[in-house]
Motif scaffolding. Sequence first.
Motif, mmCIF file in Angstrom:
data_model
loop_
_atom_site.group_PDB
_atom_site.id
_atom_site.type_symbol
_atom_site.label_atom_id
_atom_site.label_comp_id
_atom_site.label_asym_id
_atom_site.label_seq_id
_atom_site.Cartn_x
_atom_site.Cartn_y
_atom_site.Cartn_z
ATOM 1 N N ASN A 10 67.407 114.297 148.801
ATOM 2 C CA ASN A 10 68.713 114.292 149.461
ATOM 3 C C ASN A 10 69.882 114.116 148.497
ATOM 4 N N MET A 11 69.639 113.445 147.361
ATOM 5 C CA MET A 11 70.759 113.175 146.456
ATOM 6 C C MET A 11 70.489 113.626 145.013
ATOM 7 N N TRP A 12 69.680 114.667 144.885
ATOM 8 C CA TRP A 12 69.323 115.110 143.540
ATOM 9 C C TRP A 12 70.524 115.592 142.746
ATOM 10 N N ARG A 13 71.521 116.167 143.411
ATOM 11 C CA ARG A 13 72.695 116.642 142.665
ATOM 12 C C ARG A 13 73.447 115.482 142.015
ATOM 13 N N GLU A 14 73.595 114.389 142.719
ATOM 14 C CA GLU A 14 74.261 113.218 142.137
ATOM 15 C C GLU A 14 73.435 112.646 140.993
ATOM 16 N N ILE A 15 72.111 112.622 141.171
ATOM 17 C CA ILE A 15 71.236 112.113 140.118
ATOM 18 C C ILE A 15 71.303 113.015 138.887
ATOM 19 N N GLN A 16 71.525 114.303 139.097
ATOM 20 C CA GLN A 16 71.650 115.255 137.990
ATOM 21 C C GLN A 16 73.062 115.288 137.405
ATOM 22 N N GLY A 17 73.967 114.460 137.927
ATOM 23 C CA GLY A 17 75.275 114.307 137.293
ATOM 24 C C GLY A 17 76.407 115.092 137.905
ATOM 25 N N SER A 18 76.278 115.533 139.138
ATOM 26 C CA SER A 18 77.346 116.339 139.742
ATOM 27 C C SER A 18 78.682 115.597 139.764
ATOM 28 N N ASN A 19 78.633 114.259 139.892
ATOM 29 C CA ASN A 19 79.850 113.437 139.859
ATOM 30 C C ASN A 19 79.918 112.589 138.597
ATOM 31 N N ASP A 20 79.303 113.101 137.528
ATOM 32 C CA ASP A 20 79.278 112.388 136.239
ATOM 33 C C ASP A 20 78.687 110.988 136.374
ATOM 34 N N TRP A 21 77.720 110.853 137.252
ATOM 35 C CA TRP A 21 76.969 109.614 137.460
ATOM 36 C C TRP A 21 77.884 108.432 137.835
ATOM 37 N N LYS A 22 78.946 108.745 138.548
ATOM 38 C CA LYS A 22 79.864 107.703 139.006
ATOM 39 C C LYS A 22 79.125 106.706 139.902
ATOM 40 N N ASP A 23 79.283 105.437 139.599
ATOM 41 C CA ASP A 23 78.670 104.326 140.351
ATOM 42 C C ASP A 23 77.150 104.310 140.272
ATOM 43 N N LEU A 24 76.572 105.088 139.360
ATOM 44 C CA LEU A 24 75.116 105.107 139.220
ATOM 45 C C LEU A 24 74.640 104.471 137.915
ATOM 46 N N VAL A 25 75.536 104.374 136.934
ATOM 47 C CA VAL A 25 75.138 103.910 135.607
ATOM 48 C C VAL A 25 75.291 102.402 135.434
#
Length: 384
Positions: A10-25
């Motif tokens: 469901n969230m692979w695009r975010e995990i792949q950096g679509s939003n530059d890993w905002k709030d994930l790092v």
Amino acid sequence: MPEARSSLANMWREIQGSNDWKDLVNPLNALLREEVVRYGEFVTACYKAFDLDPSSKRYLNCKFGKKSMLTEVGMEGCGYEITKYIYATPDINIPTQSGTSRSRWIGFVAVSTDNEVRRLGRRDVLVSFRGTVTNTEWIANFMSSLMPARLDPHDPRLDVKVESGFLSLYTSDDSTCKFSQGSCREQLLSEVTRIIKKYKDEEVSITMAGHSMGSSLAILFGYDLAELGLNRLGWSREIPVTVYSFGGPRVGNSGFKERCEELKVKVLRVVNVNDPVTKLPGVFLNESSRIIGGKYEMPWSCLCYVHVGVELALDFFRVQNPACVHDLEAYIGLLRCPKIARVQKDGKVLLSKARKVLHTQKFDGWIWQDAARQVGCLVQSLGF
């Protein structure tokens, strides 16, 4: 971690950096941590499969065939099938290690299986690169002059400059190589283009993973693919291009960084802040020397090396243990332990706990780690 696995599709695009890993790092997201470790293990497989026995017929090539390689290195059931082995040629005119061919096995291209597609949420094309092992590769690493990449013949972009040694390794050819034809670049472009065409009607991602020198090749290939537009299908579809870099050096100048950002090449740099390779090249001319007072760009800024992407910083060991500061297994071993392998914040991490973890982990003592000790000597000579 079943919850993380169930949400990846469901969230692979975010995990792949679509939003530059905002709030994930920071703090490090559990799902992202799992994916970083997973891709790191594919790079580890390159080291395990690299034949360093001078008496072997496969010396400086892969020990195993494509169909069995992942199983042989303990990754059976990983959900990927290797489609092609990749070879690179350092264009160094000095006596090389024994053997007539200058080409060396550098990694592989793989594609996720149908079962893995359902888990990932897309068809993943993976390119995995090992780091520096041979003498000529070490020399290529220290060819630190910047030169225009010129990878698109229709638009040379002279402001986009990269390290000459990495570019040479990426573009040089060796006609004597019996395992593959063409440069590293030609092999990669041909194979990945073929796979993209095969799965053009599916949701696809292109992921590069590399350690040390391999991360440089990963970033160069990601840039090359996007610059040539090979990740674009028609006017409306663009295949995400993501690089997972482990202990990677700087690759190019600010022009290269800016162009990668324009092309939406996403790079997550996993870095040990004590790893000297991540400070090279550009020990003196780098990001910090481009701008004075936060706003004045210096005349020599085009000669400065600049890192690309988002940094996930770890802090473990010091230069007194040079074999570990750049060791990929140390990177991955700590990331597997989220309570200890935390993102570096304000320069403070519990080193004693990190050391304790590594004492309990069993890391393979590969021959390539001797190269890391050479890094330690380099660091001491530079005064890090």
